[in-house]
Motif scaffolding. Structure first.
Motif, PDB file in Angstrom:
ATOM      1  N   ASP A 100       0.808  -1.234   0.000  1.00 38.42           N
ATOM      2  CA  ASP A 100       0.000   0.000   0.000  1.00 38.42           C
ATOM      3  C   ASP A 100       0.833   1.272   0.000  1.00 38.42           C
ATOM      4  O   ASP A 100       0.274   2.360   0.083  1.00 38.42           O
ATOM      5  N   VAL A 101       2.164   1.159  -0.086  1.00 33.08           N
ATOM      6  CA  VAL A 101       2.993   2.371  -0.005  1.00 33.08           C
ATOM      7  C   VAL A 101       3.431   2.812  -1.394  1.00 33.08           C
ATOM      8  O   VAL A 101       3.334   2.065  -2.367  1.00 33.08           O
ATOM      9  N   ASP A 102       3.916   4.043  -1.459  1.00 34.72           N
ATOM     10  CA  ASP A 102       4.347   4.624  -2.737  1.00 34.72           C
ATOM     11  C   ASP A 102       5.853   4.523  -2.938  1.00 34.72           C
ATOM     12  O   ASP A 102       6.346   4.711  -4.043  1.00 34.72           O
ATOM     13  N   TRP A 103       6.581   4.267  -1.821  1.00 33.65           N
ATOM     14  CA  TRP A 103       8.042   4.237  -1.897  1.00 33.65           C
ATOM     15  C   TRP A 103       8.542   3.341  -0.769  1.00 33.65           C
ATOM     16  O   TRP A 103       8.159   3.523   0.390  1.00 33.65           O
ATOM     17  N   ILE A 104       9.373   2.372  -1.098  1.00 35.18           N
ATOM     18  CA  ILE A 104      10.006   1.501  -0.106  1.00 35.18           C
ATOM     19  C   ILE A 104      11.484   1.877  -0.031  1.00 35.18           C
ATOM     20  O   ILE A 104      12.178   1.899  -1.053  1.00 35.18           O
ATOM     21  N   ILE A 105      11.969   2.158   1.187  1.00 36.56           N
ATOM     22  CA  ILE A 105      13.379   2.527   1.372  1.00 36.56           C
ATOM     23  C   ILE A 105      14.032   1.490   2.276  1.00 36.56           C
ATOM     24  O   ILE A 105      13.633   1.321   3.435  1.00 36.56           O
ATOM     25  N   PRO A 128       3.630  -3.403  -8.363  1.00 31.12           N
ATOM     26  CA  PRO A 128       4.397  -2.922  -9.514  1.00 31.12           C
ATOM     27  C   PRO A 128       4.263  -1.406  -9.665  1.00 31.12           C
ATOM     28  O   PRO A 128       3.187  -0.841  -9.459  1.00 31.12           O
ATOM     29  N   GLY A 129       5.377  -0.772 -10.002  1.00 31.47           N
ATOM     30  CA  GLY A 129       5.384   0.684 -10.161  1.00 31.47           C
ATOM     31  C   GLY A 129       5.810   1.428  -8.909  1.00 31.47           C
ATOM     32  O   GLY A 129       6.105   2.629  -8.957  1.00 31.47           O
ATOM     33  N   THR A 130       5.864   0.724  -7.771  1.00 32.18           N
ATOM     34  CA  THR A 130       6.271   1.359  -6.515  1.00 32.18           C
ATOM     35  C   THR A 130       7.782   1.612  -6.525  1.00 32.18           C
ATOM     36  O   THR A 130       8.567   0.736  -6.903  1.00 32.18           O
ATOM     37  N   LEU A 131       8.180   2.805  -6.100  1.00 33.72           N
ATOM     38  CA  LEU A 131       9.608   3.111  -5.987  1.00 33.72           C
ATOM     39  C   LEU A 131      10.227   2.215  -4.928  1.00 33.72           C
ATOM     40  O   LEU A 131       9.624   1.966  -3.871  1.00 33.72           O
ATOM     41  N   ILE A 132      11.427   1.722  -5.180  1.00 32.74           N
ATOM     42  CA  ILE A 132      12.151   0.949  -4.176  1.00 32.74           C
ATOM     43  C   ILE A 132      13.619   1.340  -4.245  1.00 32.74           C
ATOM     44  O   ILE A 132      14.234   1.292  -5.311  1.00 32.74           O
ATOM     45  N   THR A 133      14.163   1.783  -3.108  1.00 37.20           N
ATOM     46  CA  THR A 133      15.521   2.311  -3.111  1.00 37.20           C
ATOM     47  C   THR A 133      16.290   1.806  -1.902  1.00 37.20           C
ATOM     48  O   THR A 133      15.711   1.363  -0.912  1.00 37.20           O
ATOM     49  N   SER A 134      17.612   1.892  -2.006  1.00 36.40           N
ATOM     50  CA  SER A 134      18.489   1.483  -0.910  1.00 36.40           C
ATOM     51  C   SER A 134      19.267   2.680  -0.392  1.00 36.40           C
ATOM     52  O   SER A 134      19.748   3.502  -1.176  1.00 36.40           O
ATOM     53  N   ASN A 135      19.398   2.757   0.926  1.00 39.31           N
ATOM     54  CA  ASN A 135      20.179   3.843   1.526  1.00 39.31           C
ATOM     55  C   ASN A 135      21.643   3.443   1.716  1.00 39.31           C
ATOM     56  O   ASN A 135      22.320   3.991   2.561  1.00 39.31           O
ATOM     57  N   THR A 136      22.131   2.515   0.931  1.00 42.04           N
ATOM     58  CA  THR A 136      23.521   2.095   1.069  1.00 42.04           C
ATOM     59  C   THR A 136      24.485   3.274   0.963  1.00 42.04           C
ATOM     60  O   THR A 136      24.238   4.229   0.225  1.00 42.04           O
ATOM     61  N   SER A 137      25.592   3.178   1.716  1.00 41.55           N
ATOM     62  CA  SER A 137      26.596   4.243   1.639  1.00 41.55           C
ATOM     63  C   SER A 137      27.747   3.857   0.729  1.00 41.55           C
ATOM     64  O   SER A 137      28.711   4.609   0.616  1.00 41.55           O
ATOM     65  N   GLY A 138      27.654   2.690   0.081  1.00 39.16           N
ATOM     66  CA  GLY A 138      28.771   2.361  -0.799  1.00 39.16           C
ATOM     67  C   GLY A 138      28.667   1.063  -1.567  1.00 39.16           C
ATOM     68  O   GLY A 138      29.425   0.833  -2.507  1.00 39.16           O
ATOM     69  N   SER A 149      12.866  -8.587 -10.854  1.00 40.44           N
ATOM     70  CA  SER A 149      12.059  -8.428 -12.070  1.00 40.44           C
ATOM     71  C   SER A 149      12.418  -7.139 -12.796  1.00 40.44           C
ATOM     72  O   SER A 149      13.050  -6.241 -12.246  1.00 40.44           O
ATOM     73  N   GLU A 150      11.958  -7.070 -14.038  1.00 40.59           N
ATOM     74  CA  GLU A 150      12.236  -5.869 -14.842  1.00 40.59           C
ATOM     75  C   GLU A 150      11.590  -4.629 -14.218  1.00 40.59           C
ATOM     76  O   GLU A 150      12.189  -3.555 -14.182  1.00 40.59           O
ATOM     77  N   ASP A 151      10.349  -4.785 -13.696  1.00 41.29           N
ATOM     78  CA  ASP A 151       9.660  -3.651 -13.076  1.00 41.29           C
ATOM     79  C   ASP A 151      10.409  -3.192 -11.820  1.00 41.29           C
ATOM     80  O   ASP A 151      10.545  -1.997 -11.567  1.00 41.29           O
ATOM     81  N   PHE A 152      10.907  -4.154 -11.044  1.00 42.17           N
ATOM     82  CA  PHE A 152      11.680  -3.838  -9.841  1.00 42.17           C
ATOM     83  C   PHE A 152      12.916  -3.026 -10.236  1.00 42.17           C
ATOM     84  O   PHE A 152      13.191  -1.963  -9.657  1.00 42.17           O
ATOM     85  N   GLN A 153      13.684  -3.517 -11.204  1.00 42.69           N
ATOM     86  CA  GLN A 153      14.943  -2.860 -11.579  1.00 42.69           C
ATOM     87  C   GLN A 153      14.701  -1.482 -12.194  1.00 42.69           C
ATOM     88  O   GLN A 153      15.502  -0.564 -11.998  1.00 42.69           O
ATOM     89  N   LYS A 154      13.594  -1.347 -12.894  1.00 42.28           N
ATOM     90  CA  LYS A 154      13.261  -0.059 -13.511  1.00 42.28           C
ATOM     91  C   LYS A 154      12.995   1.007 -12.440  1.00 42.28           C
ATOM     92  O   LYS A 154      13.319   2.183 -12.630  1.00 42.28           O
ATOM     93  N   HIS A 155      12.415   0.585 -11.304  1.00 41.27           N
ATOM     94  CA  HIS A 155      12.033   1.520 -10.250  1.00 41.27           C
ATOM     95  C   HIS A 155      13.002   1.504  -9.070  1.00 41.27           C
ATOM     96  O   HIS A 155      12.713   2.041  -8.009  1.00 41.27           O
ATOM     97  N   THR A 179      17.638   1.578 -14.145  1.00 42.16           N
ATOM     98  CA  THR A 179      16.760   2.574 -13.526  1.00 42.16           C
ATOM     99  C   THR A 179      16.175   3.501 -14.579  1.00 42.16           C
ATOM    100  O   THR A 179      16.903   4.039 -15.431  1.00 42.16           O
ATOM    101  N   SER A 180      14.881   3.713 -14.512  1.00 48.64           N
ATOM    102  CA  SER A 180      14.203   4.601 -15.452  1.00 48.64           C
ATOM    103  C   SER A 180      14.628   6.050 -15.213  1.00 48.64           C
ATOM    104  O   SER A 180      14.775   6.495 -14.070  1.00 48.64           O
ATOM    105  N   GLN A 181      14.799   6.792 -16.306  1.00 45.72           N
ATOM    106  CA  GLN A 181      15.135   8.211 -16.187  1.00 45.72           C
ATOM    107  C   GLN A 181      14.016   8.972 -15.484  1.00 45.72           C
ATOM    108  O   GLN A 181      14.275   9.930 -14.740  1.00 45.72           O
ATOM    109  N   ASP A 182      12.776   8.560 -15.687  1.00 45.15           N
ATOM    110  CA  ASP A 182      11.642   9.203 -15.010  1.00 45.15           C
ATOM    111  C   ASP A 182      11.764   9.083 -13.493  1.00 45.15           C
ATOM    112  O   ASP A 182      11.444  10.011 -12.758  1.00 45.15           O
ATOM    113  N   VAL A 183      12.226   7.918 -13.048  1.00 47.76           N
ATOM    114  CA  VAL A 183      12.410   7.698 -11.610  1.00 47.76           C
ATOM    115  C   VAL A 183      13.496   8.626 -11.073  1.00 47.76           C
ATOM    116  O   VAL A 183      13.337   9.253 -10.021  1.00 47.76           O
TER     117      VAL A 183
END
Length: 801
Positions: A100-105, A128-138, A149-155, A179-183
């Protein structure tokens, strides 16, 4: 596709994860904070007879982490009530809620295998379509999304917040292979506009931009300090505020961050950047290895480069580590003739030319340090970024540098920088020599109020993107100047709006500043539509110049002092009762007179990091520039909404009497210093002047009419005064306040009660101002007050009132 962030999930509740969760709550976003389930009970849980299946146990890690974060100082959250926007859970019972979220960090431990497990689990529930990002420092972004999946990697990409997430502005965005340029475009804009960050898109290289340059700078110093035989006190003296760096400078910063954290990143660079031309600098010197073995990691272990101890007499002392003997000793005072030469140079950027020409050890240090830094950053393009301004942005936003490496190089002179390199045996990247050979003499330039940078592929100056939402006063000051005196510069912001920018020491308010404000209002009323009072210094204003007040009081020039205070009051009233709308744009310390000015503007556009308060009690006086009057007026305006008038007045009295200072702009609403429904808060300070201008313009376009002076302020007279006097008597009897404190409080009580009127009465603002001024002047004659002011002046404390 339009993307709106209403809810985010933060996976991992450690210091960084909780901090990120709090910052999203700061900006009004709903947060789901998840962490792992404990594998065993703790002693408290055993004592209560709980089992591993109880919810309290299963959510213990996340709840304890968030509670610890919310209690920490400085606070990660603008207002404690905002914590209600954060829901907690665990990765077994609640992971399905990420649908149900718009962005997973993701903010879990820095291990690739664990991160990949988390992502595999998240993908089962992610929409699908939800932003997913990592706060890794390196950790390389390309490795994390493998097998997804392709959708995961795109977002998917890296979004590296710096710790603490509320206070450090750097937001590095690191794209993965797909990563999509739109993202990327969305995250770049969201970081700037909503999170209040400096967004920097970096390449997927070890430590990205900020840590690659920042850790190099620190490791370079680690090696240099031994080579030059310097003490840690000397290095911290040379790498602190004098060059626009934080007070913690180098070694104290490492203690705060943790030596183990720094070593982890340095080892990562050493292991993964074998072709780095300064690779040898990322190898740890012997004294660092010894400190790691001894677990002298800094604040977290109780000792690092500094160590706080208690002496036999009970006093505390901070000892310093001797890097030769690796034993702690009393701190040594560091002083350099070169630094003395910069004391009259207010602007940090103008000091560098003097520093590199120093004839002592300090001059040698700066030449070696800057030569190494200039060479290193030149070689990082195009490796870590294609654009030099991104390196400067990263160092300013992530490490608290006032100026980035290329800006400092410009200040020294590009050719001079090359000479320093040659003398120290460093070679710049080829593109720098090509730039100079082609006739370019700087990395930056300013044209039509905008900043341009040298674009290496294009070999020409190009406008730094994203400036349209900003007004940079440094860029327009000369070309847009309408009036100037020793205290202010008045600039034309365009669209019929003027800006008053304080230029006094620490932006304190004296006669020249007041004259400048009045002149700006004169000009605006004649030829413009509105006025902003704003600046882009470290602080909005630390208050009135108490040094001037002290001299008048000591010399018993009471007529002149009365006129000076009245001039201050009249100027504040003119802010409110001019023919044009006035908008104050406070940020940082906004104390005493700076707060009073904000109280009298038609609208306040405050930066989120604004620390506001009427602090005059600390000096031994009451607010004399309309602040006491204004708090009485604001209390009176709430009387009709509240049956208990005395309680409302008492709250406003205590705001002054306890010298309350908000720890964020949002807290200033609690004390009615900022007013809900009228004043607003902006998270990105860089947008503040532009936002204030837009509101001044809007007020003017809506048909702003000069207000009628208030004559309907309800005061409670003896009823309130009696309550206050009983209270101060009790406080003194209980030894909570001194006799002099009681005298100050009673003077304030007299003003806010409207004097000793026999019954509640409606009075004018001027009536209250006259009471306020009389009370202020009488306190200035008190010996205790003068002693307090003299003590502050001798200690070099901010001249604030």
């Amino acid at each position: 596709m339009k993307r709106i962030i209403k809810k985010v999930a933060v996976i991992g509740s450690g210091i960084m994860g909780s901090g990120i969760a709090c910052h999203f709550a700061n900006i009004g976003v709903e947060v789901l904070l998840l962490d792992i389930v404990p594998r065993e009970l703790n002693d408290k849980e055993k004592a209560k007879g709980l089992s591993l299946e109880d919810k309290a146990v299963r959510n213990r890690i996340v709840n304890d982490s968030l509670t610890t974060a919310l209690k920490s100082k400085p606070s990660p959250i603008y207002h404690q009530s905002f914590a209600s926007r954060i829901a907690t859970g665990n990765l077994e019972d609640d992971i399905q809620k990420v649908a149900d979220v718009d962005w997973i960090i993701e903010v879990v431990v820095e291990r690739l295998d664990i991160k990949k497990q988390v992502f595999e689990n998240l993908e089962k529930h992610r929409t699908p379509g939800t932003l997913i990002t990592s706060n890794t420092s390196g950790i390389p972004i390309k490795f994390m999304s493998e097998g997804r999946s392709e959708d995961f990697q795109k977002h998917f990409c890296g979004t590296h917040f710096f710790n603490p997430a509320r206070y450090l502005k750097l937001f590095e965005i690191i794209p993965g292979p797909k990563t999509s340029q739109d993202v990327l475009d969305f995250l770049n804009g969201y970081g700037e506009q909503f999170l209040g960050k400096t967004s920097v898109v970096a390449k997927d290289t070890p430590a990205f931009i900020g840590n690659r340059i920042g850790i190099f700078s620190i490791m370079s110093l680690f090696h240099m300090v031994k080579d030059m035989g310097m003490t840690i006190e000397e290095v911290d003296k040379l790498t602190g505020p004098v060059i626009g760096r934080p007070k913690s400078a180098t070694f104290r910063t490492v203690d705060v961050v943790g030596l183990d954290t720094l070593v982890h990143v340095a080892n990562g660079i050493a292991d993964n950047c074998p072709d780095d031309e300064r690779h040898e600098l990322f190898r740890l010197p012997d004294f660092i290895n010894t400190m790691m073995e001894n677990k002298w990691l800094g604040s977290k272990s109780g000792q690092g480069f500094y160590k706080k101890v208690k002496n036999d007499d009970g006093s505390s002392e901070i000892l310093s580590l001797d890097l030769d003997t690796l034993e702690y000793r009393s701190k040594k005072r560091a002083s350099f003739a070169t630094l003395e030469m910069t004391k009259t140079i207010d602007k940090v950027i103008d000091r560098f030319k003097v520093l590199v020409d120093g004839k002592d050890k300090a001059g040698e240090f700066y030449r070696k340090n800057l030569a190494a830094l200039f060479a290193y950053v030149s070689h990082r393009i195009p490796e870590i970024t294609d654009d030099l301004y991104k390196i400067d942005d990263a160092m300013k936003a992530g490490f608290g540098w006032e100026h980035g490496p290329f800006q400092i190089w410009d200040a020294v002179g590009v050719k001079k920088g090359l000479e320093l390199m040659k003398a120290e045996g460093h070679e710049p990247a080829a593109w720098v020599n090509e730039m100079v050979a082609a006739g370019s003499t700087s990395f930056y330039s300013v044209k039509d109020g905008a900043t341009y940078y040298y674009d290496i592929p294009k070999k020409e100056q190009v406008k730094v993107p994203g400036q349209d939402a900003f007004i940079i006063l440094d860029n327009i000051r000369k070309s847009a100047e309408v009036f100037k005196n020793s205290g202010v510069v008045v600039e034309d912001l365009g669209d019929g709006i003027l800006n008053v920018e304080f230029q006094s020491k620490m932006n304190s308010i004296g006669g020249d500043v007041l004259a400048g404000i009045n002149k700006a209002i004169d000009i605006a009323e004649k030829d413009f539509q509105g006025l902003v009072v704003g600046n882009q210094a470290a602080n909005f204003s630390v208050g009135a110049n108490i040094g001037m007040i002290f001299m008048m009081a000591v010399e018993q020039e009471y007529d002149e002092l009365n006129m000076a205070v009245k001039y201050f009051q009249d100027t504040m009233m003119r802010m409110r009762y001019s023919a044009i709308p006035t908008v104050a744009a406070p940020h940082g310390m906004t104390l005493g007179g700076g707060c009073e000015l904000s109280l009298h503007a038609d609208k306040v556009v405050a930066a989120a990091e604004t620390y506001m308060g009427l602090v005059e009690f600390g000096v031994g006086v009451i607010p004399g520039g309309g602040g006491s009057k204004e708090m009485a007026l604001r209390a009176a305006d709430l009387f009709q909404k509240n049956d208990v008038e005395l309680n409302v007045l008492q709250e406003h009295f205590l705001t002054i009497g306890m010298a309350k200072v908000s720890t964020s702009a949002y807290e200033a609403y609690d004390t009615n210093i900022l007013q809900k429904g009228k004043d607003i808060v902006v998270v990105n300070k860089d947008r503040q002047i532009a936002t204030a201008k837009s509101y001044a313009k809007l007020l003017a376009e809506q048909g702003y009419t000069q207000p009628v002076k208030r004559k309907d302020v309800k005061v409670l007279g003896k009823q309130a005064l009696g309550m206050f006097l009983v209270g101060t008597d009790s406080m003194e009897a209980g030894k909570y306040i001194s006799e002099h404190d009681k005298k100050i409080a009673n003077k304030l009580a007299y003003v806010m009660a409207g004097g000793d009127l026999s019954e509640p009465t409606k009075v004018s603002e001027q009536y209250l101002l006259d009471l306020e001024r009389e009370a202020f002047l009488s306190l200035c004659t008190e010996r205790k007050t003068l002693e307090r002011i003299e003590h502050m002046l001798k200690k070099g404390k901010p001249l604030r009132n």
